[in-house]
Scaffold this active site. Sequence first.
Site, PDB file in Angstrom:
ATOM      1  N   SER A   9       0.849  -1.184   0.000  1.00 32.22           N
ATOM      2  CA  SER A   9       0.000   0.000   0.000  1.00 32.22           C
ATOM      3  C   SER A   9       0.887   1.238   0.000  1.00 32.22           C
ATOM      4  CB  SER A   9      -0.907  -0.014   1.237  1.00 32.22           C
ATOM      5  OG  SER A   9      -1.495   1.250   1.380  1.00 32.22           O
ATOM      6  N   HIS A  34      -1.460  -1.073  -4.135  1.00 30.37           N
ATOM      7  CA  HIS A  34      -2.700  -0.577  -3.557  1.00 30.37           C
ATOM      8  C   HIS A  34      -2.555   0.931  -3.341  1.00 30.37           C
ATOM      9  CE1 HIS A  34      -6.285  -1.219  -0.953  1.00 30.37           C
ATOM     10  NE2 HIS A  34      -5.761  -0.282  -0.179  1.00 30.37           N
ATOM     11  N   ASP A  36      -4.321   4.258  -1.811  1.00 24.87           N
ATOM     12  CA  ASP A  36      -5.364   4.720  -0.888  1.00 24.87           C
ATOM     13  C   ASP A  36      -5.745   6.160  -1.145  1.00 24.87           C
ATOM     14  OD1 ASP A  36      -5.873   2.500   0.923  1.00 24.87           O
ATOM     15  OD2 ASP A  36      -3.770   2.712   1.478  1.00 24.87           O
ATOM     16  N   MET A  38      -8.149   9.201  -0.116  1.00 20.90           N
ATOM     17  CA  MET A  38      -9.052   9.670   0.954  1.00 20.90           C
ATOM     18  C   MET A  38      -9.410  11.131   0.694  1.00 20.90           C
ATOM     19  SD  MET A  38      -7.227   8.104   4.324  1.00 20.90           S
ATOM     20  CE  MET A  38      -6.256   6.592   4.211  1.00 20.90           C
ATOM     21  N   HIS A  67      -8.131   2.245  -3.974  1.00 22.40           N
ATOM     22  CA  HIS A  67      -9.097   2.041  -2.887  1.00 22.40           C
ATOM     23  C   HIS A  67      -9.668   3.409  -2.547  1.00 22.40           C
ATOM     24  CE1 HIS A  67      -9.560   0.899   1.692  1.00 22.40           C
ATOM     25  NE2 HIS A  67     -10.722   1.079   1.085  1.00 22.40           N
ATOM     26  N   MET A  69     -11.584   5.782  -0.594  1.00 16.30           N
ATOM     27  CA  MET A  69     -12.255   6.071   0.686  1.00 16.30           C
ATOM     28  C   MET A  69     -12.782   7.489   0.584  1.00 16.30           C
ATOM     29  SD  MET A  69      -9.459   4.188   3.095  1.00 16.30           S
ATOM     30  CE  MET A  69      -8.219   4.307   1.821  1.00 16.30           C
ATOM     31  N   MET A 138     -11.902  -4.433   5.517  1.00 13.72           N
ATOM     32  CA  MET A 138     -11.037  -3.546   6.283  1.00 13.72           C
ATOM     33  C   MET A 138     -10.850  -4.127   7.680  1.00 13.72           C
ATOM     34  SD  MET A 138     -10.262  -0.881   4.349  1.00 13.72           S
ATOM     35  CE  MET A 138      -9.514   0.125   5.614  1.00 13.72           C
ATOM     36  N   ASP A 176      -7.239  -5.466   4.443  1.00 14.41           N
ATOM     37  CA  ASP A 176      -6.532  -4.187   4.454  1.00 14.41           C
ATOM     38  C   ASP A 176      -6.489  -3.593   5.853  1.00 14.41           C
ATOM     39  OD1 ASP A 176      -5.320  -1.877   3.612  1.00 14.41           O
ATOM     40  OD2 ASP A 176      -7.102  -1.029   2.651  1.00 14.41           O
TER      41      ASP A 176
HETATM   42  C1  DX5 Z   1      -6.110   2.430   5.729  1.00 16.65           C
HETATM   43  C2  DX5 Z   1      -5.701   2.108   4.304  1.00 16.65           C
HETATM   44  C3  DX5 Z   1      -4.703   1.006   4.234  1.00 16.65           C
HETATM   45  C4  DX5 Z   1      -3.356   1.349   4.836  1.00 16.65           C
HETATM   46  C5  DX5 Z   1      -2.727   0.080   5.314  1.00 16.65           C
HETATM   47  O1  DX5 Z   1      -7.153   3.344   5.732  1.00 16.65           O
HETATM   48  O2  DX5 Z   1      -6.828   1.706   3.553  1.00 16.65           O
HETATM   49  O3  DX5 Z   1      -4.525   0.535   2.895  1.00 16.65           O
HETATM   50  O4  DX5 Z   1      -2.496   1.993   3.945  1.00 16.65           O
HETATM   51  O5  DX5 Z   1      -1.622   0.395   6.086  1.00 16.65           O
HETATM   52  P1  DX5 Z   1      -1.028  -0.603   7.170  1.00 16.65           P
HETATM   53  O6  DX5 Z   1      -0.649  -1.854   6.460  1.00 16.65           O
HETATM   54  O7  DX5 Z   1       0.163   0.124   7.747  1.00 16.65           O
HETATM   55  O8  DX5 Z   1      -2.109  -0.849   8.205  1.00 16.65           O
HETATM   56 ZN    ZN Z   2      -6.499   0.676   1.580  1.00 18.65          ZN
END
Ligand code: DX5
Ligand code: ZN
Length: 220
Positions: A9, A34, A36, A38, A67, A69, A138, A176
Amino acid sequence: MQGVEIVPSLLSADFSQLGRELRSVERAGCRRLHLDIMDGRFAAHITFGAPVIASIRKVGRLFFQAHLMVERPERHLTDFAAAGVNCIIVHEEACSNTAKTIRRIKRLGLDAGVALRPKTPLKRIAGIAGCVDIILIMTVEPGSSGQAFIPGSEKKIRRLKAFLDKEGLDVPIGVDGGINIHTAARVKEAGATYLIAGSAVFRGQAGKNIRALYRSLKPC
Ligand code: DX5
Ligand code: ZN
C-alpha cells in the site's frame, strides 16, 4: 484461485522517492500496488489523487488497484480510469447505489471491487458479491496506515469465504489494515488472497520486508 499475494500500500512509501519505491516492490516479486485515496470526509485525512497516479503510472508494470475512501465515489471514476488504474474499489457505505457504481466501473473496462468498514455487516454486499472482482475487508478503520489489526477480524473473513464457497463464487478476498508478519498467516488461513500491507512493507527496506511477509505465510 491463484496463490496468496502481498500487495504493498503506497500510503506508507517515501513520497519523495515514489519511482524508486515502485521499482523496489516490483523487483521483490509484487504484481499489484494498492493506492489509498481519501477525501477528508469518508476518511479523516486527504491523501493523493489522479494526477499523482498518472505520474507514477509511467513506472513499471504493476497492476494498480485504487481504494477509494471517498464520499460518492461515482463522481471520480472516469478520472481514475484516465489516470491508468486497473481496478477501482469503492466502499459500500459511500455509494448511493453500489451495484450501479460497480457496473459503471466495469463499463470503463476496469476490475471493480467493493470494500467494507470493520463494522459493516457482510449482508450489505450479499447481492453484489457475484459482480465484483475483489471484496476488500477492512481490518482497521479507514484513515491511516500503521494502525493495529482489529482482533477477531479473521471471523468476518472466514464467514465471507464460507458464503462465497456456498454460492459457488470464486471472488478473491482482500484484507486491508494492520497486516504484518504476525497477522498475515492468520488472514491467509481465514481465506484471504490479497494481503494489503503498508507500514509492514515500506518501513525499512521494502524488498527485505516483502520476503519476510512471504516467509511468515509458510508453515514452519
Ligand atoms: C487504511 C488504508 C490502508 C493502509 C494500510 O485506511 O486503507 O490501505 O495503507 O496500512 P497498514 O498496512 O500500515 O495498516
Ligand atoms: Zn487501503
